[in-house]
Design a protein around this motif. Sequence first.
Motif, PDB file in Angstrom:
ATOM      1  N   GLU A 107      45.566  44.737  45.679  1.00 15.08           N
ATOM      2  CA  GLU A 107      45.950  43.415  45.204  1.00 15.08           C
ATOM      3  C   GLU A 107      47.360  43.037  45.656  1.00 15.08           C
ATOM      4  OE1 GLU A 107      46.140  40.884  40.998  1.00 15.08           O
ATOM      5  OE2 GLU A 107      45.150  42.841  41.087  1.00 15.08           O
ATOM      6  N   ASP A 108      48.260  44.009  45.732  1.00 21.14           N
ATOM      7  CA  ASP A 108      49.629  43.723  46.185  1.00 21.14           C
ATOM      8  C   ASP A 108      49.642  43.256  47.637  1.00 21.14           C
ATOM      9  OD1 ASP A 108      50.692  44.406  43.724  1.00 21.14           O
ATOM     10  OD2 ASP A 108      50.964  46.521  44.267  1.00 21.14           O
ATOM     11  N   ALA A 109      48.879  43.939  48.476  1.00 24.70           N
ATOM     12  CA  ALA A 109      48.789  43.543  49.887  1.00 24.70           C
ATOM     13  C   ALA A 109      48.161  42.166  50.023  1.00 24.70           C
ATOM     14  CB  ALA A 109      47.986  44.569  50.677  1.00 24.70           C
ATOM     15  N   ALA A 110      47.180  41.877  49.170  1.00 24.96           N
ATOM     16  CA  ALA A 110      46.544  40.558  49.195  1.00 24.96           C
ATOM     17  C   ALA A 110      47.546  39.460  48.844  1.00 24.96           C
ATOM     18  CB  ALA A 110      45.369  40.534  48.217  1.00 24.96           C
ATOM     19  N   ALA A 111      48.395  39.736  47.856  1.00 21.13           N
ATOM     20  CA  ALA A 111      49.408  38.752  47.452  1.00 21.13           C
ATOM     21  C   ALA A 111      50.439  38.543  48.551  1.00 21.13           C
ATOM     22  CB  ALA A 111      50.085  39.215  46.167  1.00 21.13           C
ATOM     23  N   VAL A 112      50.869  39.634  49.197  1.00 19.77           N
ATOM     24  CA  VAL A 112      51.863  39.547  50.278  1.00 19.77           C
ATOM     25  C   VAL A 112      51.311  38.767  51.468  1.00 19.77           C
ATOM     26  CG1 VAL A 112      53.144  40.900  51.988  1.00 19.77           C
ATOM     27  CG2 VAL A 112      53.066  41.651  49.604  1.00 19.77           C
ATOM     28  N   SER A 113      50.019  38.920  51.725  1.00 18.00           N
ATOM     29  CA  SER A 113      49.400  38.228  52.857  1.00 18.00           C
ATOM     30  C   SER A 113      49.150  36.746  52.585  1.00 18.00           C
ATOM     31  CB  SER A 113      48.083  38.904  53.224  1.00 18.00           C
ATOM     32  OG  SER A 113      47.136  38.760  52.177  1.00 18.00           O
ATOM     33  N   GLY A 114      49.494  36.306  51.386  1.00 16.92           N
ATOM     34  CA  GLY A 114      49.352  34.888  51.048  1.00 16.92           C
ATOM     35  C   GLY A 114      48.060  34.524  50.343  1.00 16.92           C
ATOM     36  N   LEU A 115      47.274  35.521  49.988  1.00 17.76           N
ATOM     37  CA  LEU A 115      46.022  35.250  49.286  1.00 17.76           C
ATOM     38  C   LEU A 115      46.313  34.794  47.859  1.00 17.76           C
ATOM     39  CD1 LEU A 115      42.923  35.692  49.971  1.00 17.76           C
ATOM     40  CD2 LEU A 115      43.085  37.738  48.570  1.00 17.76           C
ATOM     41  N   PRO A 116      45.694  33.719  47.412  1.00 19.72           N
ATOM     42  CA  PRO A 116      45.911  33.261  46.024  1.00 19.72           C
ATOM     43  C   PRO A 116      45.225  34.200  45.024  1.00 19.72           C
ATOM     44  CG  PRO A 116      44.242  31.907  47.090  1.00 19.72           C
ATOM     45  CD  PRO A 116      44.789  32.820  48.152  1.00 19.72           C
ATOM     46  N   THR A 117      45.887  35.298  44.727  1.00 15.73           N
ATOM     47  CA  THR A 117      45.283  36.347  43.904  1.00 15.73           C
ATOM     48  C   THR A 117      44.912  35.854  42.513  1.00 15.73           C
ATOM     49  OG1 THR A 117      47.492  37.099  43.259  1.00 15.73           O
ATOM     50  CG2 THR A 117      46.452  38.200  45.136  1.00 15.73           C
ATOM     51  N   ARG A 118      45.730  34.977  41.956  1.00 15.59           N
ATOM     52  CA  ARG A 118      45.425  34.476  40.610  1.00 15.59           C
ATOM     53  C   ARG A 118      44.097  33.723  40.600  1.00 15.59           C
ATOM     54  NH1 ARG A 118      49.327  30.561  36.864  1.00 15.59           N
ATOM     55  NH2 ARG A 118      48.066  30.719  34.964  1.00 15.59           N
ATOM     56  N   TYR A 119      43.888  32.904  41.624  1.00 11.44           N
ATOM     57  CA  TYR A 119      42.638  32.141  41.739  1.00 11.44           C
ATOM     58  C   TYR A 119      41.441  33.074  41.832  1.00 11.44           C
ATOM     59  CZ  TYR A 119      38.891  29.604  44.121  1.00 11.44           C
ATOM     60  OH  TYR A 119      37.675  29.095  44.484  1.00 11.44           O
ATOM     61  N   PHE A 120      41.546  34.103  42.688  1.00 14.66           N
ATOM     62  CA  PHE A 120      40.417  35.010  42.885  1.00 14.66           C
ATOM     63  C   PHE A 120      40.208  35.924  41.681  1.00 14.66           C
ATOM     64  CE2 PHE A 120      41.031  33.876  47.388  1.00 14.66           C
ATOM     65  CZ  PHE A 120      39.723  33.559  47.703  1.00 14.66           C
ATOM     66  N   ASN A 121      41.279  36.264  40.985  1.00 15.28           N
ATOM     67  CA  ASN A 121      41.122  37.029  39.741  1.00 15.28           C
ATOM     68  C   ASN A 121      40.325  36.239  38.714  1.00 15.28           C
ATOM     69  OD1 ASN A 121      42.366  39.526  40.241  1.00 15.28           O
ATOM     70  ND2 ASN A 121      44.398  38.656  39.950  1.00 15.28           N
ATOM     71  N   PHE A 122      40.671  34.956  38.589  1.00 12.97           N
ATOM     72  CA  PHE A 122      39.935  34.100  37.663  1.00 12.97           C
ATOM     73  C   PHE A 122      38.491  33.922  38.116  1.00 12.97           C
ATOM     74  CE2 PHE A 122      44.009  32.361  35.894  1.00 12.97           C
ATOM     75  CZ  PHE A 122      43.710  32.613  34.571  1.00 12.97           C
ATOM     76  N   MET A 123      38.291  33.823  39.422  1.00 12.67           N
ATOM     77  CA  MET A 123      36.938  33.632  39.932  1.00 12.67           C
ATOM     78  C   MET A 123      36.058  34.829  39.597  1.00 12.67           C
ATOM     79  SD  MET A 123      35.620  32.883  43.830  1.00 12.67           S
ATOM     80  CE  MET A 123      35.502  34.607  44.286  1.00 12.67           C
ATOM     81  N   ILE A 124      36.571  36.040  39.825  1.00 11.86           N
ATOM     82  CA  ILE A 124      35.809  37.249  39.496  1.00 11.86           C
ATOM     83  C   ILE A 124      35.509  37.305  38.002  1.00 11.86           C
ATOM     84  CG2 ILE A 124      35.926  39.773  39.382  1.00 11.86           C
ATOM     85  CD1 ILE A 124      37.502  39.716  41.985  1.00 11.86           C
ATOM     86  N   SER A 125      36.517  36.970  37.186  1.00 12.52           N
ATOM     87  CA  SER A 125      36.329  37.015  35.733  1.00 12.52           C
ATOM     88  C   SER A 125      35.290  36.006  35.269  1.00 12.52           C
ATOM     89  CB  SER A 125      37.666  36.761  35.023  1.00 12.52           C
ATOM     90  OG  SER A 125      38.601  37.758  35.334  1.00 12.52           O
ATOM     91  N   ILE A 126      35.346  34.800  35.828  1.00 11.77           N
ATOM     92  CA  ILE A 126      34.404  33.755  35.415  1.00 11.77           C
ATOM     93  C   ILE A 126      32.988  34.099  35.886  1.00 11.77           C
ATOM     94  CG2 ILE A 126      33.735  31.352  35.779  1.00 11.77           C
ATOM     95  CD1 ILE A 126      36.722  30.665  35.775  1.00 11.77           C
ATOM     96  N   LEU A 127      32.850  34.601  37.105  1.00  8.54           N
ATOM     97  CA  LEU A 127      31.532  35.013  37.590  1.00  8.54           C
ATOM     98  C   LEU A 127      30.958  36.127  36.718  1.00  8.54           C
ATOM     99  CD1 LEU A 127      32.056  35.048  41.477  1.00  8.54           C
ATOM    100  CD2 LEU A 127      30.824  33.353  40.119  1.00  8.54           C
ATOM    101  N   THR A 128      31.817  37.053  36.321  1.00  6.87           N
ATOM    102  CA  THR A 128      31.373  38.135  35.430  1.00  6.87           C
ATOM    103  C   THR A 128      30.924  37.583  34.087  1.00  6.87           C
ATOM    104  OG1 THR A 128      32.941  39.656  36.481  1.00  6.87           O
ATOM    105  CG2 THR A 128      32.041  40.312  34.348  1.00  6.87           C
ATOM    106  N   ALA A 129      31.677  36.608  33.572  1.00  9.15           N
ATOM    107  CA  ALA A 129      31.315  35.979  32.297  1.00  9.15           C
ATOM    108  C   ALA A 129      29.958  35.287  32.402  1.00  9.15           C
ATOM    109  CB  ALA A 129      32.395  34.987  31.886  1.00  9.15           C
ATOM    110  N   LEU A 130      29.717  34.617  33.514  1.00 12.66           N
ATOM    111  CA  LEU A 130      28.430  33.944  33.726  1.00 12.66           C
ATOM    112  C   LEU A 130      27.287  34.958  33.718  1.00 12.66           C
ATOM    113  CD1 LEU A 130      29.371  31.443  36.593  1.00 12.66           C
ATOM    114  CD2 LEU A 130      28.762  30.839  34.257  1.00 12.66           C
ATOM    115  N   VAL A 131      27.474  36.043  34.457  1.00 10.72           N
ATOM    116  CA  VAL A 131      26.428  37.060  34.571  1.00 10.72           C
ATOM    117  C   VAL A 131      26.150  37.706  33.215  1.00 10.72           C
ATOM    118  CG1 VAL A 131      25.859  39.314  35.555  1.00 10.72           C
ATOM    119  CG2 VAL A 131      26.856  37.532  36.998  1.00 10.72           C
ATOM    120  N   ILE A 132      27.198  38.059  32.499  1.00 12.96           N
ATOM    121  CA  ILE A 132      27.019  38.721  31.206  1.00 12.96           C
ATOM    122  C   ILE A 132      26.332  37.798  30.207  1.00 12.96           C
ATOM    123  CG2 ILE A 132      28.275  39.604  29.194  1.00 12.96           C
ATOM    124  CD1 ILE A 132      30.268  40.835  31.142  1.00 12.96           C
TER     125      ILE A 132
END
Length: 268
Positions: free
Chosen positions: A159-184
């Motif tokens: 995740e640190d390397a993803a943030a350094v490379s400019g990836l919007p980690t907060r957005y993708f963290n929320f996306m994974i969490s929301i997708l998990t919530a949908l599935v559950i």
Amino acid sequence: MDILQLEFFQRALIGGVLIGITAPLMGLFLVLRRLSMIGDTLAHVSIAGVALGFLIGVYPVVVGLVFAIAATFAIEKLRKAYKTYAELSIAIIMSGGVALASLLFTMGKGFNVSVSGYLFGSIYTLDSIDLILIGSVTVVVLLAVGLHAKELFLLTFDEDAAAVSGLPTRYFNFMISILTALVISVSIKIVGALLVSALLTIPAACSLAIARSFRQSVVTVVVIAELAVVIGLITAGIWNLAPGGTIVMLLIVILLLLLSLRRTGRSS
């Protein structure tokens, strides 16, 4: 095998196959990020939503979904507040979900029997609305994972390397969490809130025991889950067993067999 010709069993099989794709897929990301307990947390919060849905006369799965999504935002906020103790956020939200569910249970004792189906699973009661909801979630999850596979791979392993490379980690963290919530939320009627985390984590554990790459893990985790779901449902239907429990026990047997085979291979 005449049970395969029954309409309710066909609906159960369709729902199980769809969840057999999305649940282990999201579970793999959670396990690799050491967030496997988030499944239990969101399941308990979803049950509180289901209970409220019965209480106010709204489709329970939808209310459970709203609760689960709200819980994902709360978990992310608490993870930021307690960076050194990130797992504390999961414990706090789980405790709140259990407490709220127990309060709602006591407020509406008349629907306790119906809620028990969501606790232990009631896959044979799936209707057309349930299948449409499960199918929609499956499409959303597959599209999201397919479109952002590279980003999710980088975020999962560094995740640190993803943030350094400019990836919007907060957005993708929320996306994974929301997708998990949908599935559950759509899974709890199939295997039950008390067992849904097993469908998220055990196939991932099986896959990690034998896969040699991330791509192999993605394929293997889905194949193992589908085998357990299909064989578990047919076995439960023939022998009149609890479907959710049968699926989970089959997953455990598969895991033990794979671990045994891996140990045998290493010793030889």
